[in-house]
Design a protein around this motif. Structure first.
Motif: not given
Length: 571
Positions: A172-178, A274-284
């Motif tokens: 998610m981080l990589f996709g949002g950053a791209a 999405m990128t900032l949200g992925a930073v704040a959330l833990p992995d599953t």
């Protein structure tokens, strides 16, 4: 407003969860078989086989793991944290939908064409009073749209490896950053090369997002709400298309030469969220267990379930992970005869989804409306209207898919699409003419718009969401990863083909193009009639029995492919 909406969501999902727990077992997971003449038992006559245990565990990443043949229910409740994950997943859908909607809008803006595709603008001006069908025919212009899907096709396979090795959050981080970087490059693009590079980065972002976000949502959601929350991702995609139409309509009124830049650059907003949200959330928890981080998985599971008593669910995740590691190569397994139905569906359903011609409308709606005589603002507003219909019709699918079944929506949507496409082709062929020199009256132009909205609605409650839902239901554990990769890959491949060839086909086939898509819909509707079984109310671990009972596919399914519990169900 946000907190009020969040409270309403929590109240609704808590109510649904309480209703779900009170419902009898056969209503919750298996669904009542009408006309069966007898009630279903709530337990199985045989102990669960290893294959059944693996399938049940995989069904929800460990969400279901029967130990004595009965469906397990874990402790916990719907928390605000789960709702936040839905918002994050929705932003993943928004970036996909926004890109679909924005590309057709900017390619109809004269300022954009003058900057990057002057030959197309010159061709458009020369076509005034002449053949209107070919005014936008440019392979370079279609490459601007379709390049994203080539990048998405390739990146999807890398995304699957990243998702498995480093977790859903990393993808998610990589996709949002791209996607963020791609929107920035497109916003400041000075030449076609920069545009294409930006589109490729957007494609990488979409590929990673489409791979990771739905999986993240499935694993974070409580089992009883997994289906409804996954359909929310499709809803977010349609909202993204609608918002892009509104943005295009607003920026199209700016004649300072930079309106198109605002349209493409605003794609950074959902990507940034999405990128900032992925930073704040833990992995599953499932991903953490898969990578051996069991203490972190337990802590995360306690947080998202709102209880400390998560040992049973955690243990099932651990067992599912250990069993999954024993599965042989899925790519060779999916080619075996017993998986022939799954392979056919993995290729045919996403291919047919694109051959409906829907992305012609989503990508090039403003271009199409402009071709048949709408003005600049009217063509953009028409795209907004069709996008709004898309949103509302998707809610129909969410509300009815588990009531009427998949086949009913497939068949009704197919018939409705055929009628509307034939009618549009007939009107354009008669009044606009194959020479492209005719002119539609305001009444006929509005009728064409209405028919296109009827077509969009039919797709939005049939092949749109079901084209993703049905393939996700049919794969057994040992080929699930390979099967889903094929589905996504075929979808991107045919999206690229349709996007690349549409303007050329419009120039050569003219109104007959709508009849061609109608013929495709007839074929795919017959495919559903004869070859697609009903999967409503069937647990994934018992899906083999559906193929075994089917008149055609049963010859590929031998008795030793069916688990003991499925034998009991068949009897």
């Amino acid at each position: 407003c946000f907190h009020g909406a969040l409270d309403l969501c929590l109240i609704f999902f808590d109510a649904q969860a309480r209703r779900y727990k009170k419902a009898p077992s056969h209503q919750r997971y298996r669904g009542a078989q009408k006309g069966s003449g007898r009630k279903r038992k709530q337990t199985f006559a045989f102990p669960p086989s290893p294959q059944r245990r693996r399938a049940c565990a995989e069904m929800a990443g460990g969400g279901l793991a029967p130990s004595n043949g009965e469906v397990k229910h874990y402790n916990g409740r719907v928390t605000s944290f789960v709702i936040v994950t839905c918002v994050i997943a929705a932003t993943g859908g928004l970036i996909f939908g926004y890109d679909i909607g924005v590309s057709g809008g900017v390619t109809s803006m004269d300022e954009f064409l003058e900057k990057f595709f002057p030959s197309v603008l010159e061709q458009e001006n020369k076509a005034s009073g002449k053949n209107q069908w070919c005014q936008f025919d440019s392979q370079m212009l279609t490459s601007f749209t379709s390049s994203l899907y080539v990048a998405g096709l390739i990146s999807t396979y890398f995304a699957s490896m990243v998702t498995q090795a480093f977790g859903r959050k990393s993808s998610m981080l990589f996709g949002g950053a791209a996607f963020l970087l791609g929107s920035a490059i497109n916003g400041v693009a000075m030449n076609v090369a920069m545009l294409i590079i930006g589109r490729i980065l957007l494609g990488v972002g979409v590929g990673f997002a489409n791979q990771a976000v739905p999986l993240y949502l499935s694993e974070m959601a409580p089992p009883q709400l997994r289906g409804a929350l996954n359909m929310g991702f499709q809803m977010a995609t349609t909202i993204g298309i609608f918002v892009a139409g509104l943005v295009n309509y607003g920026t199209g009124k700016l004649h300072a030469g930079y309106g198109w830049r605002i349209s493409v650059a605003l794609a950074a907003v959902p990507a940034l969220i999405m990128t900032l949200g992925a930073v704040a959330l833990p992995d599953t928890p499932n991903s953490l267990v898969e990578r051996g981080l069991r203490d972190q998985a337990k802590a995360t599971l306690q947080k998202i379930r709102g209880t400390d008593d998560v040992e049973a669910e955690l243990q099932d995740m651990i067992e599912a992970s250990e069993e999954a590691k024993k599965v042989s190569d899925p790519w060779s397994s999916i080619l075996r005869p017993e998986h022939r139905p799954h392979l056919v569906m993995a290729i045919a359903i996403p291919m047919f989804q694109q051959l409906t011609g829907i992305n012609v409308i989503m990508f090039y709606a403003p271009v199409l409306f402009k071709t048949i005589g709408f003005g600049d603002s009217a063509s953009l507003m028409s795209a907004v209207i069709s996008g709004l219909v898309n949103v509302f019709a998707t809610t129909v699918s969410i509300a009815t898919v588990d009531k009427f079944g998949r086949r009913v929506l497939f068949l009704e949507g197919g018939i409705q699409m055929v009628v509307s496409q034939v009618a549009v082709g007939a009107i354009l062929g008669t009044f606009f003419g194959d020479a492209g020199t005719g002119k539609l009256s305001p009444a006929l132009a509005n009728l064409v718009l209405a028919l296109i909205c009827v077509y969009v609605a039919a797709f939005a409650w049939s092949w749109g969401p079901l084209g993703w839902l049905v393939p996700s239901e049919i794969f057994p554990l040992n080929i699930r990863s390979a099967g889903q990769s094929i589905v996504v890959g075929v979808n991107f491949l045919f999206t690229f083909i349709i996007a690349q060839l549409f303007l050329m086909a419009l120039c050569h086939l003219k109104s007959g193009l709508f009849h061609l898509f109608a013929a495709f819909v007839v074929v795919m509707t017959l495919f559903v009639v004869f070859l697609v079984p009903e999967t409503k109310g069937v647990p994934i671990e018992e899906m083999t029995l559906v193929w075994k009972k089917h008149w055609f596919w049963k010859k590929y399914i031998l008795d030793d492919h069916i688990t003991p519990s499925e034998h009991w169900r068949a009897d």
